[in-house]
Design an enzyme around this catalytic site. Structure first.
Site, PDB file in Angstrom:
ATOM      1  N   ARG A 110      37.187   1.309 -14.597  1.00  0.00           N
ATOM      2  CA  ARG A 110      35.688   1.195 -13.989  1.00  0.00           C
ATOM      3  C   ARG A 110      34.795   1.232 -15.329  1.00  0.00           C
ATOM      4  O   ARG A 110      34.722   1.998 -16.068  1.00  0.00           O
ATOM      5  CB  ARG A 110      35.306   2.349 -13.287  1.00  0.00           C
ATOM      6  CG  ARG A 110      34.090   2.681 -12.919  1.00  0.00           C
ATOM      7  CD  ARG A 110      33.650   3.832 -11.678  1.00  0.00           C
ATOM      8  NE  ARG A 110      33.911   3.505 -10.446  1.00  0.00           N
ATOM      9  CZ  ARG A 110      33.908   3.900  -9.496  1.00  0.00           C
ATOM     10  NH1 ARG A 110      32.903   5.005  -9.342  1.00  0.00           N
ATOM     11  NH2 ARG A 110      34.297   3.487  -8.190  1.00  0.00           N
ATOM     12  N   HIS A 137      33.404  -4.770  -6.687  1.00  0.00           N
ATOM     13  CA  HIS A 137      34.175  -3.585  -6.434  1.00  0.00           C
ATOM     14  C   HIS A 137      35.470  -4.121  -5.210  1.00  0.00           C
ATOM     15  O   HIS A 137      35.396  -3.726  -4.341  1.00  0.00           O
ATOM     16  CB  HIS A 137      33.303  -2.340  -5.809  1.00  0.00           C
ATOM     17  CG  HIS A 137      33.816  -1.277  -5.941  1.00  0.00           C
ATOM     18  ND1 HIS A 137      35.080  -0.980  -6.309  1.00  0.00           N
ATOM     19  CD2 HIS A 137      33.576  -0.032  -5.416  1.00  0.00           C
ATOM     20  CE1 HIS A 137      35.361   0.338  -6.180  1.00  0.00           C
ATOM     21  NE2 HIS A 137      34.211   1.010  -5.704  1.00  0.00           N
ATOM     22  N   GLN A 140      37.435  -1.576  -3.301  1.00  0.00           N
ATOM     23  CA  GLN A 140      36.402  -1.213  -2.008  1.00  0.00           C
ATOM     24  C   GLN A 140      36.400  -2.297  -0.764  1.00  0.00           C
ATOM     25  O   GLN A 140      36.732  -1.851   0.294  1.00  0.00           O
ATOM     26  CB  GLN A 140      35.043  -0.864  -2.610  1.00  0.00           C
ATOM     27  CG  GLN A 140      34.082  -0.455  -1.364  1.00  0.00           C
ATOM     28  CD  GLN A 140      34.502   0.895  -0.895  1.00  0.00           C
ATOM     29  OE1 GLN A 140      34.582   1.960  -1.517  1.00  0.00           O
ATOM     30  NE2 GLN A 140      34.668   1.037   0.528  1.00  0.00           N
ATOM     31  N   ASP A 233      24.753   0.288   1.114  1.00  0.00           N
ATOM     32  CA  ASP A 233      25.288   0.965  -0.185  1.00  0.00           C
ATOM     33  C   ASP A 233      23.797   1.464  -0.746  1.00  0.00           C
ATOM     34  O   ASP A 233      22.944   1.090  -0.130  1.00  0.00           O
ATOM     35  CB  ASP A 233      26.139  -0.038  -1.007  1.00  0.00           C
ATOM     36  CG  ASP A 233      26.596   0.651  -2.218  1.00  0.00           C
ATOM     37  OD1 ASP A 233      26.450   1.844  -2.273  1.00  0.00           O
ATOM     38  OD2 ASP A 233      26.847  -0.074  -3.210  1.00  0.00           O
ATOM     39  N   CYS A 273      30.361   2.530   1.913  1.00  0.00           N
ATOM     40  CA  CYS A 273      31.319   2.805   0.745  1.00  0.00           C
ATOM     41  C   CYS A 273      31.376   4.014   0.258  1.00  0.00           C
ATOM     42  O   CYS A 273      32.272   4.720  -0.352  1.00  0.00           O
ATOM     43  CB  CYS A 273      31.317   1.792  -0.578  1.00  0.00           C
ATOM     44  SG  CYS A 273      29.834   1.906  -1.311  1.00  0.00           S
ATOM     45  N   ARG A 301      41.016   3.826   1.131  1.00  0.00           N
ATOM     46  CA  ARG A 301      40.971   3.865  -0.304  1.00  0.00           C
ATOM     47  C   ARG A 301      42.362   4.049  -0.626  1.00  0.00           C
ATOM     48  O   ARG A 301      43.161   3.258  -1.461  1.00  0.00           O
ATOM     49  CB  ARG A 301      40.095   4.332  -1.088  1.00  0.00           C
ATOM     50  CG  ARG A 301      38.678   4.171  -0.845  1.00  0.00           C
ATOM     51  CD  ARG A 301      38.391   2.743  -1.036  1.00  0.00           C
ATOM     52  NE  ARG A 301      38.339   2.399  -2.408  1.00  0.00           N
ATOM     53  CZ  ARG A 301      37.679   2.597  -3.560  1.00  0.00           C
ATOM     54  NH1 ARG A 301      36.555   3.342  -3.053  1.00  0.00           N
ATOM     55  NH2 ARG A 301      37.981   2.446  -4.922  1.00  0.00           N
TER      56      ARG A 301
HETATM   57  N1   CP Z   1      33.152   4.148  -3.198  1.00  0.00           N
HETATM   58  C1   CP Z   1      33.370   4.264  -4.316  1.00  0.00           C
HETATM   59  O1   CP Z   1      33.984   3.703  -5.042  1.00  0.00           O
HETATM   60  O2   CP Z   1      33.489   5.766  -4.715  1.00  0.00           O
HETATM   61  P1   CP Z   1      33.317   6.527  -5.769  1.00  0.00           P
HETATM   62  O3   CP Z   1      32.449   5.980  -6.838  1.00  0.00           O
HETATM   63  O4   CP Z   1      33.504   7.958  -5.598  1.00  0.00           O
HETATM   64  O5   CP Z   1      34.831   6.154  -6.447  1.00  0.00           O
HETATM   65  N1  NVA Z   2      26.777   0.178  -5.812  1.00  0.00           N
HETATM   66  C1  NVA Z   2      27.197   1.625  -6.041  1.00  0.00           C
HETATM   67  C2  NVA Z   2      28.701   1.792  -5.530  1.00  0.00           C
HETATM   68  C3  NVA Z   2      29.373   3.049  -5.765  1.00  0.00           C
HETATM   69  C4  NVA Z   2      30.971   3.018  -5.351  1.00  0.00           C
HETATM   70  C5  NVA Z   2      27.363   1.811  -7.659  1.00  0.00           C
HETATM   71  O1  NVA Z   2      27.684   0.990  -8.383  1.00  0.00           O
HETATM   72  O2  NVA Z   2      27.017   2.891  -8.035  1.00  0.00           O
END
Ligand code: CP
Ligand code: NVA
Length: 314
Positions: A110, A137, A140, A233, A273, A301
């Site tokens: 990440r 992502h 997701q 989101d 998400c 997930r």
């Molecule tokens: N939806 C998602 O990726 O959540 P987190 O940021 O908690 O991993």
């Molecule tokens: N768009 C959000 C998604 C989190 C899972 C972010 O990047 O923070």
């Protein structure tokens, strides 16, 4: 187990995967879930392997569901915070990739910058899997397709209306997967927050092949008309704190509330998400209401991660 062509591949974004490959991953995730509830919690197809989980940003769902998925596949998860590795002191991404490849069987990362993910992949000899970047992502979106199949029994032709930030990373992945699988994706967003041109390029190509309908409009009420899925989101993604005020102002009329769900009609389910900023992009009555499927979506997930790891790791 699996399509031969998936082994050893990186998963940086779903643009690199065919509709058949995406469907196959989701089929396998559904199968992992069925077996889980039939009592087969541990399916040790990755016994003896080690999977790295490298995070430059916070995570609840991705981190924990991956750790559990790896354990349930018989392998060992190794969580690494970017800051606590030598990366945090300036060791290069390329050197980190070369070294981690000597220990691990796959690396989920990440990252703040998608280009760092591409750099990791370039210098890794193991599969690198995107656990969220500023651009996309994909893990997701796979869980979301699985959830749509469970709830609606189909994906092709499903109308998903995304309300909110048109430049969102999760939306980018939904657009790609929706275009590949022949969905009808309508995005309601202000003109200042359009999807990334690099994403739209692959989306338009994929939609031409699949017959998907992709629309980017401004009006949220118009966007949700006839929706099967209303999706949103957060308005301020991780790392965007400096532009938070500006984005919140732009997105004010894009809240998913009961009025918007009413405009969508009775059949629409609500997806997010997570994490949600309750009272901002979605109200409590919608996210906690009977049409919300967000907890099943979050659970999925776990099952999709098992499928991705079982299929990509050689
Ligand atoms: N939806 C998602 O990726 O959540 P987190 O940021 O908690 O991993
Ligand atoms: N768009 C959000 C998604 C989190 C899972 C972010 O990047 O923070």
């Amino acid at each position: 187990m699996g399509l031969r062509g998936l082994r050893g591949r990186h998963l940086l974004w779903l643009a690199d995967f065919t509709p058949e490959e995406i469907t196959y991953i989701v089929d396998m995730a559904l199968d992992f879930k069925r077996r889980f509830y039939a009592g087969e919690k541990i399916i040790p197809v990755l016994r003896g392997r080690s999977i790295g989980l490298l995070f430059e940003k916070p995570s609840t769902r991705t981190r924990v569901s991956l750790e559990v998925a790896v354990y349930q596949l018989g392998a060992q998860p190794i969580y690494m915070s970017w800051r606590e590795l030598q990366l945090g002191r300036g060791e290069t991404v390329a050197d980190t990739a070369r070294v981690l490849s000597r220990y691990l069987d796959a690396l989920v990362a990440r990252v703040r910058r998608h280009s760092d993910l591409e750099e990791l992949a370039r210098y890794s000899t193991i599969p690198v899997i995107n656990g969220l970047s500023d651009l996309t992502h994909p893990l997701q979106a796979l869980a979301d397709v699985m959830t749509i199949r469970e709830k609606l029994g189909r994906v092709k032709g499903v109308k998903l209306s995304f309300i909110g930030d048109g430049s969102d990373n999760v939306l980018h992945s939904l657009l790609i997967v929706g275009a590949k699988l022949g969905m009808h994706v309508t995005v309601a967003t202000p003109p200042q927050l359009q999807p990334h041109p690099k994403v739209m390029k692959v989306v338009e190509e994929a939609a031409r092949e699949s017959g998907a309908v992709i629309e980017i409009i401004e009006d949220p009420i118009e966007a949700v008309r006839g929706a099967d899925v209303v999706y949103t989101d957060v308005w301020v993604s991780m790392g965007q704190e400096d532009v938070a005020e500006e984005k919140i102002k732009l997105l004010k009329r894009y809240q998913v509330n009961s009025k918007l769900m009413d405009a969508a009609g009775d059949k629409a389910i609500f997806m997010h998400c997570l994490p949600a900023k309750r009272g901002q992009e979605v109200t409590d009555d919608v996210i906690d209401g009977p049409r919300s499927v967000v907890w099943d979506q979050a659970e999925n997930r776990l099952h999709t991660h098992k499928a991705v790891l079982a299929l990509l790791i050689p």
